[in-house]
Design an enzyme around this catalytic site. Structure first.
Site, PDB file in Angstrom:
ATOM      1  N   SER A 142      51.133  15.299 -75.691  1.00 43.74           N
ATOM      2  CA  SER A 142      50.043  14.976 -76.606  1.00 43.74           C
ATOM      3  C   SER A 142      49.224  16.203 -76.959  1.00 43.74           C
ATOM      4  CB  SER A 142      49.138  13.909 -75.986  1.00 43.74           C
ATOM      5  OG  SER A 142      48.592  14.365 -74.762  1.00 43.74           O
ATOM      6  N   SER A 178      60.923  30.749 -64.160  1.00 43.89           N
ATOM      7  CA  SER A 178      60.904  31.132 -62.750  1.00 43.89           C
ATOM      8  C   SER A 178      60.932  29.924 -61.823  1.00 43.89           C
ATOM      9  CB  SER A 178      59.653  31.965 -62.448  1.00 43.89           C
ATOM     10  OG  SER A 178      59.572  32.243 -61.063  1.00 43.89           O
ATOM     11  N   SER A 180      60.095  30.292 -58.706  1.00 46.76           N
ATOM     12  CA  SER A 180      59.183  30.628 -57.602  1.00 46.76           C
ATOM     13  C   SER A 180      58.208  29.506 -57.253  1.00 46.76           C
ATOM     14  CB  SER A 180      58.407  31.905 -57.938  1.00 46.76           C
ATOM     15  OG  SER A 180      59.266  33.006 -57.996  1.00 46.76           O
ATOM     16  N   LYS A 227      56.014  45.028 -63.652  1.00 48.62           N
ATOM     17  CA  LYS A 227      56.048  45.609 -62.310  1.00 48.62           C
ATOM     18  C   LYS A 227      55.428  47.001 -62.247  1.00 48.62           C
ATOM     19  CE  LYS A 227      59.989  42.810 -60.958  1.00 48.62           C
ATOM     20  NZ  LYS A 227      61.278  42.731 -60.258  1.00 48.62           N
ATOM     21  N   ASP A 264      61.751  43.849 -53.833  1.00 50.42           N
ATOM     22  CA  ASP A 264      62.969  43.690 -54.639  1.00 50.42           C
ATOM     23  C   ASP A 264      64.167  44.408 -54.032  1.00 50.42           C
ATOM     24  OD1 ASP A 264      62.172  42.040 -56.722  1.00 50.42           O
ATOM     25  OD2 ASP A 264      61.501  43.682 -57.994  1.00 50.42           O
ATOM     26  N   GLY A 302      61.122  48.296 -63.592  1.00 46.08           N
ATOM     27  CA  GLY A 302      60.738  48.162 -62.194  1.00 46.08           C
ATOM     28  C   GLY A 302      61.874  47.764 -61.272  1.00 46.08           C
ATOM     29  N   ALA A 303      62.645  46.744 -61.674  1.00 44.57           N
ATOM     30  CA  ALA A 303      63.759  46.289 -60.836  1.00 44.57           C
ATOM     31  C   ALA A 303      64.856  47.349 -60.774  1.00 44.57           C
ATOM     32  CB  ALA A 303      64.314  44.973 -61.365  1.00 44.57           C
ATOM     33  N   MET A 364      69.725  36.077 -69.634  1.00 40.35           N
ATOM     34  CA  MET A 364      68.813  35.075 -69.058  1.00 40.35           C
ATOM     35  C   MET A 364      68.594  33.938 -70.040  1.00 40.35           C
ATOM     36  SD  MET A 364      65.057  35.746 -67.359  1.00 40.35           S
ATOM     37  CE  MET A 364      64.137  36.016 -68.876  1.00 40.35           C
ATOM     38  N   ALA A 387      70.676  40.508 -61.505  1.00 43.94           N
ATOM     39  CA  ALA A 387      69.354  40.073 -61.044  1.00 43.94           C
ATOM     40  C   ALA A 387      68.902  38.793 -61.726  1.00 43.94           C
ATOM     41  CB  ALA A 387      68.332  41.184 -61.282  1.00 43.94           C
ATOM     42  N   GLN A 421      57.497  38.218 -49.181  1.00 48.50           N
ATOM     43  CA  GLN A 421      56.330  37.811 -49.964  1.00 48.50           C
ATOM     44  C   GLN A 421      55.664  36.593 -49.337  1.00 48.50           C
ATOM     45  OE1 GLN A 421      56.068  37.883 -54.170  1.00 48.50           O
ATOM     46  NE2 GLN A 421      57.975  39.023 -54.435  1.00 48.50           N
TER      47      GLN A 421
END
Length: 441
Positions: A142, A178, A180, A227, A264, A302-303, A364, A387, A421
């Site tokens: 809505s 994700s 996570s 990252k 990582d 970063g990765a 992805m 990854a 983590q």
């Protein structure tokens, strides 16, 4: 008065049969209708009857002062419960709505629409909200950004949230894919940890950390493309993350300072080593199975830095392939490796039995048909790691397996990096078996 009569007759047989009357119009007309409705009652409103007067702003989230004036106008119209919804242009817009909600002297329903406003809907019990809204069926909303009731109750543990609940989340763009939140929220619930973990669609990392600077926001995972930017926001960075030049985990200490680390490389390198040990039946002596191998990393973000650093530490020789050659060259110089453009990767074959690690978002969801390397080139690799973990088996991994390579899916890295983590977030040992079970479902 006709508007109010139509509302009453459309929803209920009698105006006194309902406990909540909602006037959801533009502010001007909802306030006018509320005044007319109260005049119509002549002060005889039944005790169980509560009037919600609602205002929607589909363009932006006004400054705090304007929001305060809006609440005062709605309350002055005779509202028992104040409701307003604004549009999120940035995730930091939600902070202004939280500020109004937590200090409201009347019951309030305050939401920020859109994916960047998800926090406002989930954290309603923490910041003084009267209620939130969820849709019964995904895709049938809505208002923009509305989660399902299933997600609120079972993914975010909505019924367990309270003012003292600590907030965690994954910073990224995109971020809705994700897994996570599912991983951490199930684990939080299983041990009785008073925390909630959210998807956080962030555009400007420094602005995010500057806005959400209280101890309510206790820790963050960091994913593509933030990252490196997150590292620059940290007050302290552990030596490994500093060497890599990127963080994927940020913790807020009790003194308010942000501490960054990188988990990582541990998760990814361990998963790749396990895959190689499987090829050698576990017999590699004391040295890493990566020692002496040519390790090709796709991506210089970063990765990519994390995997290049980790593989170098294990004795591998490094090659970096990136869409922008200059960035590949920069990282290659850092780890003493070779630089390639992404276009050169298909013809790159100095030897057989190489290892390939994709650290980009190519392939992805929803762009599942994309791949960074041709299938023909994959015959040169003994192991291929991706990854990306949505989908679990990407086109790259599928074609690598068809070409005879051992494959290591990104979910293995995801679980490995999540262990540390979780322990940093909670202070508890990571429930490793539970993590694996959750990710299998």
């Amino acid at each position: 008065m006709m508007v109010m009569k139509k509302v009453v007759s459309r929803h209920f047989n009698l105006p006194w049969s309902w406990e909540l009357i909602t006037l959801t119009l533009s502010l001007r007309y909802s306030v006018k209708a509320a005044h007319e409705f109260n005049d119509f009652l002549h002060g005889n409103k039944p005790g169980k009857c509560k009037v919600i007067v609602s205002s929607h702003n589909y363009d932006s989230t006004p400054p705090v002062e304007d929001l305060g004036n809006l609440v005062a106008s709605i309350q002055a119209a005779g509202a028992d419960i104040v409701k307003f919804a604004t549009a999120a242009l940035d995730i930091t817009d939600v902070a202004r709505v939280f500020q109004i909600a937590v200090h409201s002297q009347v019951p309030i329903i305050a939401m920020v629409m859109g994916e960047r406003g998800l926090m406002s809907r989930v954290l309603c019990p923490k910041f003084g909200g009267y209620l939130t809204f969820g849709t019964l069926e995904a895709g049938k909303v809505s208002a923009p950004g509305q989660p399902t009731i299933e997600e609120l109750v079972n993914l975010y543990n909505f019924r367990l949230l309270e003012p003292d609940t600590k907030v965690f989340g994954v910073l990224g763009n995109p971020v809705s894919h994700s897994k996570s939140p599912k991983l951490y929220n199930e684990a939080f619930k299983s041990v009785g940890f008073n925390g909630v973990y959210l998807h956080l669609l962030v555009d400007d990392v420094p602005k995010f950390f500057a806005t959400y600077s209280s101890m309510d926001f206790s820790g963050f995972s960091v994913t593509i493309p933030h990252k490196e930017a997150a590292l620059a926001c940290c007050d302290e960075v552990d030596p490994v993350a500093k060497s890599i030049g990127a963080v994927n985990c940020v913790i807020r200490r009790p003194d308010g300072k942000l501490v960054g680390c990188n988990t990582d490389y541990v998760g990814a390198i361990s998963a790749i080593e396990d895959g190689l040990l499987g090829l050698h039946n576990g017999s590699m002596g004391n040295s890493s199975p990566l020692a002496g191998k040519l390790f090709v990393v796709i991506g210089a973000g970063g990765a990519g830095k994390a995997l290049a650093y980790g593989a170098k530490e294990k004795g591998a020789r490094i090659a970096i392939a990136n869409r922008t050659y200059d960035r590949a060259r920069e990282l290659a110089d850092l780890v003493g490796g070779q630089a390639l453009s992404l276009a050169e990767l298909d013809s790159f074959c100095p030897e057989k039995g190489m290892i390939l690690a994709n650290t980009t978002s190519i392939g992805m969801h929803p762009k599942v048909n994309e791949t960074p390397v041709s299938k023909e080139a994959l015959a040169n690799y003994m192991l291929v790691f991706d990854a990306v973990y949505t989908p679990k088996i990407t086109r790259l991994l599928r074609e690598a397996a068809e070409s005879g390579a051992k494959i290591v899916p990104g979910v293995d890295m995801f679980i490995g990096q999540a262990y540390e983590q979780y322990e940093r977030f909670t202070g508890f040992p990571a429930p490793k078996d539970q993590f694996k079970k959750i990710m299998e479902n």
